[in-house]
Motif scaffolding. Structure first.
Motif, PDB file in Angstrom:
ATOM      1  N   PHE A  66     -11.880  31.373   8.777  1.00  0.00           N
ATOM      2  CA  PHE A  66     -12.909  32.409   8.731  1.00  0.00           C
ATOM      3  C   PHE A  66     -12.914  32.935   7.305  1.00  0.00           C
ATOM      4  N   VAL A  94      -9.521  33.385   5.540  1.00  0.00           N
ATOM      5  CA  VAL A  94      -8.470  33.385   6.567  1.00  0.00           C
ATOM      6  C   VAL A  94      -8.403  32.018   7.234  1.00  0.00           C
ATOM      7  N   ASN A  98       1.809  36.883  18.532  1.00  0.00           N
ATOM      8  CA  ASN A  98       0.534  37.524  18.252  1.00  0.00           C
ATOM      9  C   ASN A  98      -0.013  37.019  16.921  1.00  0.00           C
ATOM     10  N   THR A 114      -8.069  31.634  18.957  1.00  0.00           N
ATOM     11  CA  THR A 114      -8.971  30.834  18.135  1.00  0.00           C
ATOM     12  C   THR A 114      -9.027  29.404  18.660  1.00  0.00           C
ATOM     13  N   GLU A 126      -4.464  34.756  28.296  1.00  0.00           N
ATOM     14  CA  GLU A 126      -3.683  35.907  28.752  1.00  0.00           C
ATOM     15  C   GLU A 126      -4.350  36.621  29.919  1.00  0.00           C
ATOM     16  N   HIS A 128       1.972  35.223  27.162  1.00  0.00           N
ATOM     17  CA  HIS A 128       3.150  35.642  26.408  1.00  0.00           C
ATOM     18  C   HIS A 128       4.370  35.669  27.313  1.00  0.00           C
TER      19      HIS A 128
HETATM   20  N1  LIG Z   1     -13.588  35.995  13.635  1.00  0.00           N
HETATM   21  C1  LIG Z   1     -12.496  36.072  12.852  1.00  0.00           C
HETATM   22  N2  LIG Z   1     -12.621  36.411  11.556  1.00  0.00           N
HETATM   23  C2  LIG Z   1     -11.540  36.499  10.762  1.00  0.00           C
HETATM   24  N3  LIG Z   1     -10.299  36.265  11.165  1.00  0.00           N
HETATM   25  C3  LIG Z   1     -10.091  35.916  12.433  1.00  0.00           C
HETATM   26  C4  LIG Z   1     -11.184  35.803  13.352  1.00  0.00           C
HETATM   27  N4  LIG Z   1     -10.699  35.447  14.555  1.00  0.00           N
HETATM   28  C5  LIG Z   1      -9.358  35.342  14.391  1.00  0.00           C
HETATM   29  N5  LIG Z   1      -8.992  35.617  13.116  1.00  0.00           N
HETATM   30  C6  LIG Z   1      -7.617  35.592  12.580  1.00  0.00           C
HETATM   31  O1  LIG Z   1      -6.992  34.447  13.029  1.00  0.00           O
HETATM   32  C7  LIG Z   1      -5.638  34.714  13.367  1.00  0.00           C
HETATM   33  C8  LIG Z   1      -5.355  34.197  14.778  1.00  0.00           C
HETATM   34  O2  LIG Z   1      -6.030  35.018  15.710  1.00  0.00           O
HETATM   35  P1  LIG Z   1      -5.991  34.763  17.274  1.00  0.00           P
HETATM   36  O3  LIG Z   1      -6.852  35.769  17.916  1.00  0.00           O
HETATM   37  O4  LIG Z   1      -6.314  33.346  17.525  1.00  0.00           O
HETATM   38  O5  LIG Z   1      -4.466  35.064  17.619  1.00  0.00           O
HETATM   39  P2  LIG Z   1      -3.741  34.966  19.020  1.00  0.00           P
HETATM   40  O6  LIG Z   1      -2.706  33.909  18.905  1.00  0.00           O
HETATM   41  O7  LIG Z   1      -4.697  34.833  20.118  1.00  0.00           O
HETATM   42  O8  LIG Z   1      -3.021  36.373  19.079  1.00  0.00           O
HETATM   43  P3  LIG Z   1      -2.748  37.332  20.352  1.00  0.00           P
HETATM   44  O9  LIG Z   1      -1.517  36.857  21.007  1.00  0.00           O
HETATM   45  O10 LIG Z   1      -2.522  38.677  19.727  1.00  0.00           O
HETATM   46  O11 LIG Z   1      -3.949  37.293  21.208  1.00  0.00           O
HETATM   47  C9  LIG Z   1      -5.433  36.198  13.220  1.00  0.00           C
HETATM   48  O12 LIG Z   1      -4.711  36.424  12.023  1.00  0.00           O
HETATM   49  C10 LIG Z   1      -6.809  36.767  13.126  1.00  0.00           C
HETATM   50  O13 LIG Z   1      -6.847  37.847  12.253  1.00  0.00           O
END
Ligand SMILES: Nc1ncnc2c1ncn2[C@@H]1O[C@H](COP(=O)(O)OP(=O)(O)OP(=O)(O)O)[C@@H](O)[C@H]1O
Ligand SMILES: [Mg+2]
Lengths: 347, 260
Positions: free
Chosen positions: B17, B20, B42, B48, B174, B206
């Protein structure tokens, strides 16, 4: 033991008819309508406001406003605005008028092409909003100024004046006038536009509450992301709403073109906020996701009463704008208070 | 029948993104009739990852294969058409809309021929109520706005909806985070039932105990990269707990495990 036969869920308190009525989005507007009606009946100097003669007048204003408000309400429930809806009335009227007078086109064909053209403008609005991701407020404001300029520029360039006249010489004018600009129920002479308005409100209400598309309108306005993630075609839904809004403005443009037999280049400018006021007064949430078509219709009726009532009270009509301002504020305040009191919805 | 073509497969998928980088060179596969768990901290990129599977995001690089064939989903609607339904972490419900309207959002049952085609509200309400009852959630009134439900009830609505529509693949991000013990148990049972029906299930949690109870294959994601892949036979519950929790909170977790 109580002797209830059908065991209703014990966690649901019985809702009285009053509470259920109060939960309707249009309740604030309905109360406003009654207040406004009584008020103008009292201050009336002509003795006709409260009767059918007066009704024939204010329903005309209400209908020509309300036809667009129906679509503007749906659009607002869908989470968007269209600030070009007012000027579009003029654009559509001029477009049809020029086709008839400059290109000798039949009136019916011109009307048909005008609706296609309006749908195209609405499509551009919607497409730009969805593609650029800019707020519709900005996109349609740009469209508003563009059309305003085009209306004047094109009309002047083609006719050397700021109006298009002589539409009544077009073929099919009389039959089109019967459909769009005649009068019914003598001796009161209600305008046929009122019928159009009622029919559109009825259809919109059915669509909103009983169809798939209506479900999608609430969803895209309530939470665009959730709507997309559950498989709602967000883009198509919103673009359709923009197209319907432009087409409803075109209907009013055609109605006034056929009534007046001519069109001013400045027609409709300023109306866009009246539409939004009517929708908001009618209980549509500015942030989208909530509202009704009937609410917008009641809002339009209040506006019709205000414009005609002030004239019938022999006050300067300039005051109607002040009145609209107060009505808007009061209605939104009442809606908010009511929804806090009766809705029980965590916002 | 030796159907070895995975229902969903990711090949060297990356997703960024802007600056990122959320996922880097991730490969995984999800088989029919099995439960695939994605575990990770997390921000590891689990959500994603599943958003790519469910059509919310398109991968920046790499390929998505559905039943062995490369596929581009431009929206979740495309994925739903292939029978891929998802419980998103944010649940994807519209707060001001009623429970039954949310349940069928995007998949509304209709009746009567066009132009009178309308929602079959009666059918929708009764299915909705029945599906939620099956989950052990007795909602008061399907007309109630979803925004007024409790967090767990809302989660149940999203799960029941996905189970109802996920004919081929069921993705759960989750799903049990807000649920009571009984309802969590029901969800785990659902996952196993879907697996029995031949549905490919992707389960993000988790809770390593939950994962171990139902999972056939485990992917461990860390900082956007796939760290490890285990099949059930290769890993013990303790190893899985250790891999996820880093061993520090093992005692407490072991205790929780006994109570399951
Ligand atoms: N639309 C977006 N724009 C920018 N960064 C994003 C976007 N979506 C996710 N990210 C970044 O990608 C990374 C992974 O996010 P993700 O939501 O996939 O984590 P997760 O493993 O599901 O975490 P959690 O267990 O907290 O749900 C994070 O650092 C988040 O900030
Ligand atoms: Mg996540």
């Amino acid at each position: 033991m109580s002797t209830v036969t059908a065991p209703a869920d014990e966690r649901v308190a019985k809702t009285s008819v009053i509470t259920r009525l109060m939960r309707r989005p249009e309740i604030g507007a309905l109360m406003g309508l009654i207040v406004v009606y009584i008020f103008f009946s009292v201050v009336d100097q002509t003795g006709t406001f409260s009767g059918l003669t007066g009704a024939a007048r204010w329903t005309d204003v209400a209908a020509t406003t309300g036809i667009v408000v129906v679509a503007v309400s749906l659009l607002m429930i869908g989470g968007e605005f269209d600030l070009s809806a007012g000027v579009m009335i003029g654009t559509a009227g001029l477009f049809a008028g020029l086709l008839i007078t400059e290109y000798q086109m039949g009136v019916w064909l011109a009307i048909f092409l005008t609706f296609i053209f309006a749908a195209g403008i609405g499509f551009i609005n919607g497409w730009l909003v969805m593609t650029t991701g800019l707020p519709s407020f900005i996109v349609t404001l740009a469209m508003f100024f563009s059309l305003r300029g085009i209306n004047l520029g094109v009309t002047k360039a083609i006719t050397d004046t700021v109006r298009v006249a002589g539409v009544d010489e077009g073929a099919g004018f009389d039959s089109a006038r019967v459909v769009f600009a005649s009068e019914i129920i003598p001796p009161y002479n209600f305008k046929i536009a009122v019928v159009w308005w009622f029919v559109l409100v009825a259809i919109a209400t059915w669509v909103l509450t009983r169809t798939k598309f209506g479900n999608w309108i609430f969803a895209v306005g309530g939470d665009k992301n959730a709507a997309r993630n559950t498989g709602v075609p967000v883009r198509r839904t919103k673009i359709t709403l923009f197209m319907l809004t432009s087409m409803s403005a075109a209907l009013v443009g055609i109605i006034s073109l056929l009534r007046l037999r001519s069109m001013q280049a400045g027609q409709g400018v300023g109306e866009e906020f009246v539409f939004i006021i009517a929708a908001v007064v009618g209980g549509c949430l500015l942030t989208g996701g909530y509202g009704s078509a009937i609410g917008g219709a009641i809002g339009s009726a209040i506006i019709g009463m205000a414009f005609i009532g002030i004239a019938y009270a022999r006050w300067n009509t300039d005051w109607s704008w002040l009145f609209l301002g107060l009505i808007l504020f009061a209605a939104v305040l009442v809606n908010t208070l009511i929804s806090r009191r009766f809705q029980g919805v965590r916002r | 029948m030796t159907d070895v073509t995975p229902a969903l497969q990711l090949v060297d998928v990356s997703k960024s993104f802007g600056s990122v980088i959320a996922l880097r060179n991730v490969s995984m596969h999800v088989d029919n009739g099995s439960v695939t768990c994605v575990l990770g901290d997390n921000g590891a990129g689990k959500s994603t990852l599943i958003k790519i599977l469910s059509g919310v995001h398109e991968p920046s690089e790499g390929q998505l294969l559905v039943n062995g064939a490369p596929k581009r989903f431009t929206s979740p609607r495309d994925a739903l058409e292939d029978g891929i339904a998802t419980v998103f972490q944010d649940l994807a419900t519209v707060p001001l809309m009623s429970v039954w309207r949310n349940f069928f959002l995007g998949n509304e049952p209709t009746e009567w021929p066009w132009p009178f085609r309308r929602l079959n509200a009666k059918k929708a309400k009764s299915i909705c109520k029945a599906e939620l009852l099956d989950m052990g959630i007795d909602i008061r009134d399907p007309e109630q706005p979803v925004g007024t439900l409790s967090g767990g009830e809302r989660q149940a609505v999203a799960i029941a909806r996905a189970v109802h529509f996920g004919a081929n693949v069921l993705i759960l991000d989750e799903p049990t985070s807000a649920l009571g013990v009984k309802q969590s148990g029901v969800v785990l049972k659902y996952i196993l039932q879907a697996k029995e029906r031949g549905v490919a299930v992707v389960f993000i949690t988790h809770n390593p105990h939950h994962a171990y109870l139902v999972g056939d294959r485990f992917y461990l994601l860390n900082r956007g990269q796939m760290m490890a892949e285990y099949t059930r036979s290769e890993v013990s519950r303790d190893e899985l707990v250790k891999a996820m929790a880093g061993g520090a909170e093992l005692e407490a977790l072991a205790h929780e495990l006994e109570n399951l």
